[in-house]
Write an enzyme that holds these catalytic residues in place. Structure first.
Site, PDB file in Angstrom:
ATOM      1  N   CYS A   2      30.199  54.441 -38.420  1.00 41.26           N
ATOM      2  CA  CYS A   2      30.165  55.257 -39.646  1.00 41.26           C
ATOM      3  C   CYS A   2      28.925  55.977 -39.991  1.00 41.26           C
ATOM      4  CB  CYS A   2      31.090  54.906 -40.938  1.00 41.26           C
ATOM      5  SG  CYS A   2      32.589  54.580 -40.883  1.00 41.26           S
ATOM      6  N   ARG A  27      27.681  57.403 -34.370  1.00 38.22           N
ATOM      7  CA  ARG A  27      28.063  56.158 -35.355  1.00 38.22           C
ATOM      8  C   ARG A  27      29.777  56.237 -35.370  1.00 38.22           C
ATOM      9  NH1 ARG A  27      23.767  54.036 -37.793  1.00 38.22           N
ATOM     10  NH2 ARG A  27      25.136  52.611 -39.095  1.00 38.22           N
ATOM     11  N   TRP A  77      34.279  56.300 -38.270  1.00 40.10           N
ATOM     12  CA  TRP A  77      34.732  55.421 -37.122  1.00 40.10           C
ATOM     13  C   TRP A  77      35.668  54.348 -37.852  1.00 40.10           C
ATOM     14  CZ3 TRP A  77      35.127  50.023 -36.095  1.00 40.10           C
ATOM     15  CH2 TRP A  77      35.457  49.835 -34.619  1.00 40.10           C
ATOM     16  N   ASN A 103      30.098  52.988 -45.426  1.00 40.81           N
ATOM     17  CA  ASN A 103      29.828  52.696 -44.039  1.00 40.81           C
ATOM     18  C   ASN A 103      29.869  51.143 -44.218  1.00 40.81           C
ATOM     19  OD1 ASN A 103      26.716  52.167 -42.008  1.00 40.81           O
ATOM     20  ND2 ASN A 103      28.935  51.705 -41.703  1.00 40.81           N
ATOM     21  N   GLY A 104      30.862  50.414 -43.621  1.00 41.83           N
ATOM     22  CA  GLY A 104      30.861  48.998 -43.706  1.00 41.83           C
ATOM     23  C   GLY A 104      32.393  48.559 -44.023  1.00 41.83           C
ATOM     24  N   GLU A 486      26.892  44.546 -16.105  1.00 44.55           N
ATOM     25  CA  GLU A 486      26.369  45.708 -17.121  1.00 44.55           C
ATOM     26  C   GLU A 486      27.052  47.066 -16.443  1.00 44.55           C
ATOM     27  OE1 GLU A 486      25.464  46.355 -19.559  1.00 44.55           O
ATOM     28  OE2 GLU A 486      24.687  48.455 -19.584  1.00 44.55           O
ATOM     29  N   LYS A 490      29.557  49.536 -18.124  1.00 45.18           N
ATOM     30  CA  LYS A 490      29.203  51.044 -18.096  1.00 45.18           C
ATOM     31  C   LYS A 490      30.513  51.805 -17.557  1.00 45.18           C
ATOM     32  CE  LYS A 490      26.792  51.146 -20.198  1.00 45.18           C
ATOM     33  NZ  LYS A 490      25.668  50.212 -20.830  1.00 45.18           N
ATOM     34  N   GLU A 493      33.449  51.230 -19.968  1.00 46.91           N
ATOM     35  CA  GLU A 493      33.396  52.036 -21.410  1.00 46.91           C
ATOM     36  C   GLU A 493      33.548  53.640 -21.456  1.00 46.91           C
ATOM     37  OE1 GLU A 493      29.881  51.079 -23.673  1.00 46.91           O
ATOM     38  OE2 GLU A 493      28.769  51.000 -21.981  1.00 46.91           O
ATOM     39  N   HIS A 509      38.064  32.811  -6.402  1.00 41.28           N
ATOM     40  CA  HIS A 509      38.904  31.786  -7.331  1.00 41.28           C
ATOM     41  C   HIS A 509      39.828  32.664  -8.224  1.00 41.28           C
ATOM     42  CE1 HIS A 509      36.582  28.462  -5.837  1.00 41.28           C
ATOM     43  NE2 HIS A 509      35.663  29.359  -5.680  1.00 41.28           N
ATOM     44  N   LYS A 608      27.914  53.844 -31.628  1.00 44.82           N
ATOM     45  CA  LYS A 608      26.915  53.459 -31.394  1.00 44.82           C
ATOM     46  C   LYS A 608      26.177  51.993 -32.087  1.00 44.82           C
ATOM     47  CE  LYS A 608      23.028  53.943 -28.563  1.00 44.82           C
ATOM     48  NZ  LYS A 608      23.278  53.735 -27.288  1.00 44.82           N
TER      49      LYS A 608
END
Ligand code: F6R
Length: 613
Positions: A2, A27, A77, A103-104, A486, A490, A493, A509, A608
């Site tokens: 947010c 955000r 968000w 925000n929170g 990584e 990428k 996402e 395995h 983000k």
């Protein structure tokens, strides 16, 4: 998560708020809204979906809004309640006299809501935020000024938050406050601003005040007053920013992610320049005595966690100091072991990730020394740590982290060299020689970008293999393993293709059962023995029908033999090779997402900076 923004001053408030929100959309982009002070009332405008919907709505009302001079805005968000207009911020108290953006998370909102309902307040959304609006309005109706109302409301809230609020009865005033979630005030002449992050305001001002935990800011056109929780006035030093607005424009690239991948040589150069001279001498400028360190803990999330895994290998290899790498959201709830000789490295691009901040708190309990490795000067993590190491990647707007990751690796390498020097595990000459090689990382990345855009366009060819992919397996060993992790993050996402990063030797395995022609295998071959072993593991997947894509030197014949496509990288020394190998995987994920028609900068459900648990 947010973004919040606020403005008081001259006419044209809506334009300032909308510009600010555009810079904060990274955000969250589930909905957006404004609350504007208008002739002794509050006008609320909210739209579901990305900011573009609100922009359209505002454009349609243009003449009608252009004379307004104060308001607050929000890009959401979703945490409590689905993305919908009713759940979009700003939220109003029942009498529509007070509006709030947040925000929170208000952790005790159910209990507060129950009490408010018992007192006759009617809720119009499923959000936790709406309780703040009702609580504020109750206080204002009881005769408190907005600042007093905010102060008494804050005492009842549990959780994390940054809020900004306006009241119909208090024209040209915004009152804001924060606990854990970030908030900055921007200073102008006859106008003032506030936002979740300073990049929202960079094209308006370079002068900022950070609002600290528990403080309240009263923002008017003529000034900003800060108060602590007890209501005492607080002085704050001015913070002047040296980034410019240009650094956050697209500059000819299609998306921020593409731009930021290509900015890596510049970002690495700037990051290394601060700590590594032309002779390879490393100086991080830490005042901690590293020779005392007998254990390192790295706490981080997501991509930053992957930089931590790589850092572990390098530190253990060069400095022979044991390293634990912890996912910050687990570490905070574990019973961490350590003492004052434990060096805790908290890696966070944004410097705002709540779990990483909490991990620092946990480390403090056993007396650990905390170094924050971040890309954001002045961010929360820098204020919680004993020392700060900055990456100079510049603002990273694409939600998927790219240049922040490679610069984090560069700094972890520098830390390993500095530790090795202090512990005496490397001689001065050896350290300098490694330092000199590391200085070549920016040009190696430039070379990589050139190789990948060259003949045959290997990235496009590799991306075509993903047209029918059901999942993907990314394999590597040793220092190539975190790069495989990584790469797979990428891909998943931004393209939404399930992808697993795995140590190549472990693949037999379990994960090898996934392998068929619809599960491409991406191999990060690495160097020396690791390369030989990985090749043989990958060969086993090729034998089972996998379409293999390898990250390998352009003249690697073995890689060519087992792969449908080789993503070529230049020769690089051991410290630089992981940085170089990252680049093709970033470009591959980007291309796959674009080929699927997806927005690489704003993948669904993500934001983000993750300021909620
Ligand atoms: C993935 C990504 C995230 C972040 C994670 C931590 O591309 O960007 O996994 O790395 O959310 O964020 P910071 O580094 O800001 O603490």
């Amino acid at each position: 998560m947010c973004g919040i923004v606020g403005y008081v001053g001259r006419e044209g408030c809506v334009e300032v708020l909308m510009d600010g929100l555009a810079h904060l959309e990274y955000r969250g982009y589930d909905s957006a809204g404004l609350a504007l002070q208008k002739n002794g009332a509050i006008e609320q405008i909210r739209k579901v979906g990305p900011l573009a919907s609100l922009t359209k709505e505002v454009a349609e009302r243009n003449g009608h809004l252009s004379s307004l001079r104060a308001g607050i805005g929000h890009t959401r968000w979703a945490t409590h309640g689905k993305p919908s207009e009713a759940n979009a911020h700003p939220h109003l108290g029942g009498g529509s006299r007070v509006a709030v953006v947040h925000n929170g998370i208000v952790e005790n909102f159910s209990e507060l809501k129950e009490g408010l309902e018992e007192r006759g307040r009617v809720f119009r959304s499923e959000t936790d935020t709406e309780v703040i609006a009702h609580l504020l309005e109750e206080r204002v109706e009881a005769g408190e000024g907005l600042r007093e109302a905010v102060a008494s409301t804050l005492q009842r809230l549990e959780g994390s938050f940054a809020i900004a609020t306006v009241c119909a009865d208090d024209p040209d005033v915004i009152v804001a406050a924060r606990k854990q979630s970030p908030l900055v005030v921007g200073l102008g002449e006859g106008e003032n601003f506030l936002a979740s992050a300073l990049q929202a305001l960079l094209d308006r001002t370079r002068k900022f005040l950070f609002v600290e935990n528990g403080e309240i800011a009263v923002v008017t056109p003529d000034g900003v007053d800060l108060f602590d929780a007890a209501g005492n006035s607080v002085e704050r030093e001015l913070f002047e920013v040296d980034w410019d607005a240009e650094a956050i424009e697209l500059g000819g690239f299609e998306d921020y992610m593409e731009k930021e991948i290509h900015e890596q040589p510049v970002a690495l150069r700037a990051t290394l320049a601060d700590h590594l001279d032309a002779d390879g001498n490393v100086s991080l400028g830490l005042s901690l005595d590293l020779s005392e360190v007998d254990r390192v803990v790295v706490a981080a999330c997501g991509t930053a966690y992957h930089a931590g895994i790589l850092g572990k290998s390098v530190i253990e290899r060069l400095a022979r100091v044991p390293v634990e790498v912890a996912v910050a959201s687990e570490y905070r709830y574990s019973e961490p072991v350590g003492d004052e000789n434990t060096l805790v490295v908290a890696i966070s691009q944004s410097g705002e990730t709540i779990d990483t901040l909490a991990a620092i708190e946990a480390a403090r309990e056993f007396g650990g020394k905390v170094v924050a490795l971040t890309n954001t000067r002045g961010s929360l993590v820098t204020r919680e740590a004993d020392e700060v190491l900055l990456t100079k990647a510049g603002p990273e707007i694409g939600v998927a982290s790219t240049k922040a990751f490679t610069t984090q690796i560069a700094v972890m390498n520098l830390l390993a060299l500095e530790l090795a020097k202090s512990k005496g595990t490397l001689s001065e000459d050896e350290t300098r020689s490694l330092g000199r090689s590391l200085r070549r990382a920016p040009e190696k990345v430039e070379e990589t970008l050139e190789l990948l855009s060259g003949a045959g366009n290997p990235i496009e060819e590799a991306a075509r293999i993903f047209e029918d992919a059901r999942c993907a397996l990314y394999l590597g060993r040793g220092e190539a393993y975190p790069i495989a992790l990584e790469g797979s993050l990428k891909l998943k996402e931004i393209s939404y293709i399930p992808a697993e990063g795995y140590p190549a030797g472990e693949m037999k395995h379990g994960p090898i059962a996934l392998v068929d022609e619809f599960c491409p295998v991406v191999a990060v071959l690495g160097e020396g023995l690791i390369r030989e072993k990985t090749l043989s593991n990958v060969d086993q997947t090729a034998a089972r029908g996998a379409n293999v894509i390898s990250v390998a030197h352009s003249d690697d014949k073995e890689a060519k033999r087992i792969s449908r496509v080789v993503l070529p990288v230049p020769e690089a020394d051991k410290l630089t090779a992981p940085i170089v190998a990252t680049v093709p995987l970033q470009l591959l994920a980007y291309r796959v997402a674009k080929d699927r028609g997806l927005n690489a900068d704003k993948p669904r459900n993500l934001a983000k900076s993750v300021t909620v648990e």
